[in-house]
Every structure is written in C-alpha cells, then in structure tokens.
Design a protein around this motif. Structure first.
Motif, short mmCIF file in Angstrom:
data_model
loop_
_atom_site.label_atom_id
_atom_site.label_comp_id
_atom_site.label_asym_id
_atom_site.label_seq_id
_atom_site.Cartn_x
_atom_site.Cartn_y
_atom_site.Cartn_z
N ALA A 81 -23.62 29.98 -14.61
CA ALA A 81 -24.30 30.47 -15.81
C ALA A 81 -25.80 30.27 -15.71
O ALA A 81 -26.59 31.13 -16.13
CB ALA A 81 -23.76 29.74 -17.04
N MET A 82 -26.24 29.15 -15.12
CA MET A 82 -27.67 28.91 -14.96
C MET A 82 -28.29 29.86 -13.95
O MET A 82 -29.42 30.31 -14.13
CB MET A 82 -27.91 27.45 -14.55
CG MET A 82 -27.53 26.44 -15.64
SD MET A 82 -28.10 24.75 -15.30
CE MET A 82 -27.36 24.43 -13.70
N LYS A 83 -27.57 30.16 -12.88
CA LYS A 83 -28.08 31.10 -11.88
C LYS A 83 -28.38 32.45 -12.51
O LYS A 83 -29.38 33.11 -12.18
CB LYS A 83 -27.07 31.27 -10.75
CG LYS A 83 -26.99 30.10 -9.79
CD LYS A 83 -25.97 30.38 -8.70
CE LYS A 83 -25.90 29.23 -7.71
NZ LYS A 83 -24.86 29.45 -6.67
N ALA A 84 -27.52 32.88 -13.42
CA ALA A 84 -27.71 34.17 -14.07
C ALA A 84 -28.84 34.15 -15.09
O ALA A 84 -29.32 35.20 -15.53
CB ALA A 84 -26.41 34.59 -14.76
N ALA A 85 -29.30 32.95 -15.47
CA ALA A 85 -30.32 32.83 -16.51
C ALA A 85 -31.73 32.77 -15.97
O ALA A 85 -32.69 32.80 -16.74
CB ALA A 85 -30.05 31.58 -17.35
N GLY A 86 -31.90 32.68 -14.65
CA GLY A 86 -33.24 32.51 -14.10
C GLY A 86 -33.72 33.63 -13.21
O GLY A 86 -34.23 33.36 -12.12
N VAL A 122 -32.58 27.31 -20.01
CA VAL A 122 -32.96 27.69 -18.65
C VAL A 122 -33.86 28.91 -18.69
O VAL A 122 -34.84 29.00 -17.94
CB VAL A 122 -31.71 27.95 -17.78
CG1 VAL A 122 -32.10 28.48 -16.41
CG2 VAL A 122 -30.90 26.67 -17.63
N LYS A 123 -33.56 29.87 -19.54
CA LYS A 123 -34.39 31.07 -19.64
C LYS A 123 -35.80 30.72 -20.11
O LYS A 123 -36.79 31.26 -19.58
CB LYS A 123 -33.75 32.08 -20.59
CG LYS A 123 -32.48 32.73 -20.04
CD LYS A 123 -31.91 33.72 -21.03
CE LYS A 123 -30.66 34.41 -20.46
NZ LYS A 123 -30.07 35.37 -21.42
N MET A 124 -35.92 29.82 -21.08
CA MET A 124 -37.24 29.43 -21.56
C MET A 124 -37.99 28.64 -20.49
O MET A 124 -39.20 28.78 -20.32
CB MET A 124 -37.12 28.64 -22.86
CG MET A 124 -36.75 29.49 -24.05
SD MET A 124 -36.75 28.60 -25.64
CE MET A 124 -35.23 27.65 -25.48
N ALA A 125 -37.26 27.80 -19.75
CA ALA A 125 -37.87 27.07 -18.65
C ALA A 125 -38.35 28.03 -17.57
O ALA A 125 -39.41 27.83 -16.96
CB ALA A 125 -36.89 26.06 -18.08
N ALA A 126 -37.58 29.11 -17.32
CA ALA A 126 -37.97 30.10 -16.32
C ALA A 126 -39.25 30.82 -16.74
O ALA A 126 -40.12 31.09 -15.90
CB ALA A 126 -36.83 31.10 -16.11
N GLU A 127 -39.37 31.15 -18.02
CA GLU A 127 -40.59 31.79 -18.50
C GLU A 127 -41.80 30.87 -18.34
O GLU A 127 -42.89 31.30 -17.96
CB GLU A 127 -40.43 32.19 -19.97
CG GLU A 127 -39.50 33.37 -20.19
CD GLU A 127 -39.98 34.61 -19.44
OE1 GLU A 127 -41.19 34.92 -19.52
OE2 GLU A 127 -39.16 35.26 -18.76
#
Length: 281
Positions: free
Chosen positions: A75-80, A20-25
């Motif tokens: 967990a995904m909410k915290a990653a984006g 998710v973090k890489m997708a957010a970037e």
C-alpha cells in the motif's frame, strides 16, 4: 539548511497511506529521499513453549503479522509515485516490547521522522510506542500528522510555541525548512506567572530576529500571560486566532520518568491539537 532524508512511519490504513502521500509531496518540494517504514510487532515466544498447539499458534501469529506487514508495504509503494529512486519502503519486524528501540534506531538515519498522531499517549499501542522511540530515542525531530483519511495541504501559517529550553531551540532549528516556506509565522511564549516579562520579551525578540535571518516570514512575537495550569490553553488560543495549520514546539517532560510516556504539555498537544506538530526533544 535543508532536509535530504525523510522517514515516514505508516501502515496500510487510509490515514497511513495519506501520510505517505503527504510525506512524498514534502520530499518532492525538498528534493529529498523518502523512506517509508511499517512496523510488525512479532509475538513473544514463551520459554516454556514446546512442540504442539502453542508452537503452532505462535507460528501462525508470526505468519499473520508478516502478511499484514507485507500488505502495508504494498500500500505504501502505491502511495509514493513521482519520486523514482528517491523512494524506498521497508518492513520492520520488532519483537514484542522492543518496538520503541527499533523505532529510535530507524529514525536516527533521517533528518526528520514523520508519524501519525497516536490514539493514546500512554505508550500502550504501536503508534505511541513508535512515537516514543522516535521522539525520545533518536535525537531527531518528529513531524506528527493528524489521522487524515486523505492528503491535505498544511504549513502555510505556523505558530512557534517558544520556551527557553534546549528542546524548544532544537524544534525551531529543525522546523526552519518548513517555516521558511510558510506564508506567515507567529512566535509565542506563555509566561505562566507573569514574572520577568522584560526578560521574556528580549528572549523572544532574539528568536524572532534569528528566524528572520533565515528568511522566515515572522509576523510577530508576543509574550502571553497565563495561569500555570492553562499554558496549553493559551497556546491553543493563539493557534485558533492565527488560523495556524502547523505548530512547532519542544517535547517537554517534567522528569525522566514522565518522559518515558509523554510529559504534560506534550500529552495535551498530541491529544487536542488538530494540526500537524513539529516536535523535538
């Protein structure tokens, strides 16, 4: 040509959060909206199930699955962070045996679906079912990321595995937003039997020219000769020698039945490649 809607499939695991973090970037760079989806496969309800122990066990399984899905969403909410209202999260409940259809439906609403590499390629687990649905059921390209526990940079050096098929053409077209930001790109065609080398060379030159017109920094294109059963080895050799950190390829299968799982070339790439794969069918 640009991506404006990215969809990432993940869970609350370390590699899911990293995905998710890489997708957010990627969404930040593209100026795109990101949807993060986690799947909850609900247990099958037996037709003969009546009040009593079986019904109680079924309800407990439903509650446990929903609770796990909600944890993944948090967990995904915290990653984006950093995307503001361009980031949304969803829990997708899919009845047992229906995950592939649901994944395909979700993926159709985006420009690309971002998934984790499945542990198996036989369609027996949630990850492979999700990839099957997105890859073969959505009409959208899939970006398959390795199961990295922490985010990594990637996409600076890309190999395009070309083959004269609609799947390969769709993969190349879908990958242009990534390839245009790469530092260097190599286009490779493996000629299994050494036939019609000149024709392959001309086709490859046209692909190279097409990419150059889109601003893709193509370093070169080459026709590689290889034994028929060593096509993947030839491509992997190019990945290693080029130092690639992205592979673009069509998702091939030799028959409709085989495509219900994964075709041979696709299966090998998913099993052996240690880099992100941009695939299209």
């Amino acid at each position: 040509m640009a991506w404006k809607d990215l969809i990432v499939f993940a869970d609350g695991s370390a590699d899911g959060v990293a995905r998710v973090k890489m997708a957010a970037e990627l969404a930040k760079v593209a100026g795109a909206h990101l949807e993060a989806h986690t799947f909850v496969e609900t247990p099958r309800r037996l037709m003969t199930m009546a009040a009593g122990a079986l019904a109680d066990a079924y309800q407990e399984a439903l509650v446990a699955a929903a609770r796990e899905g909600d944890r993944a969403v948090e967990a995904m909410k915290a990653a984006g962070p950093g995307l503001g209202d361009r980031f949304s999260t969803y829990r997708q409940d899919a009845p047992h045996g229906d995950l592939r259809r649901v994944a395909g439906n979700v993926a159709r609403a985006g420009d690309v679906a971002i998934l984790g590499r499945p542990e198996s390629t036989d369609g027996s687990d949630i990850d492979s079912q999700t990839l099957l649905g997105a890859l073969f059921g959505s009409g959208r390209p899939c970006l398959v990321l390795p199961r990295w526990a922490k985010p990594r940079s990637w996409g600076k050096r890309a190999v395009v595995a070309w083959k004269g098929t609609p799947e390969a053409a769709r993969a190349v077209a879908a990958a242009i937003p990534l390839l245009a930001r790469a530092e260097s790109v190599r286009v490779t065609l493996v000629d299994p039997r050494g036939e019609a080398h000149g024709e392959h060379g001309r086709a490859l030159a046209r692909v190279e020219t097409h990419l150059l017109r889109h601003g893709v920094p193509v370093e070169g294109a080459a026709v590689r000769r290889s034994n028929y059963d060593r096509v993947w080895e030839a491509i992997y050799s190019d990945i290693e020698s080029f130092g690639a950190d992205l592979l673009v390829m069509g998702a091939f299968g030799h028959s409709r039945f085989q495509q219900m799982v994964f075709g041979g070339m696709t299966r090998e790439a998913l099993a052996e490649a240690k880099l992100p794969l941009l695939m299209a069918h």
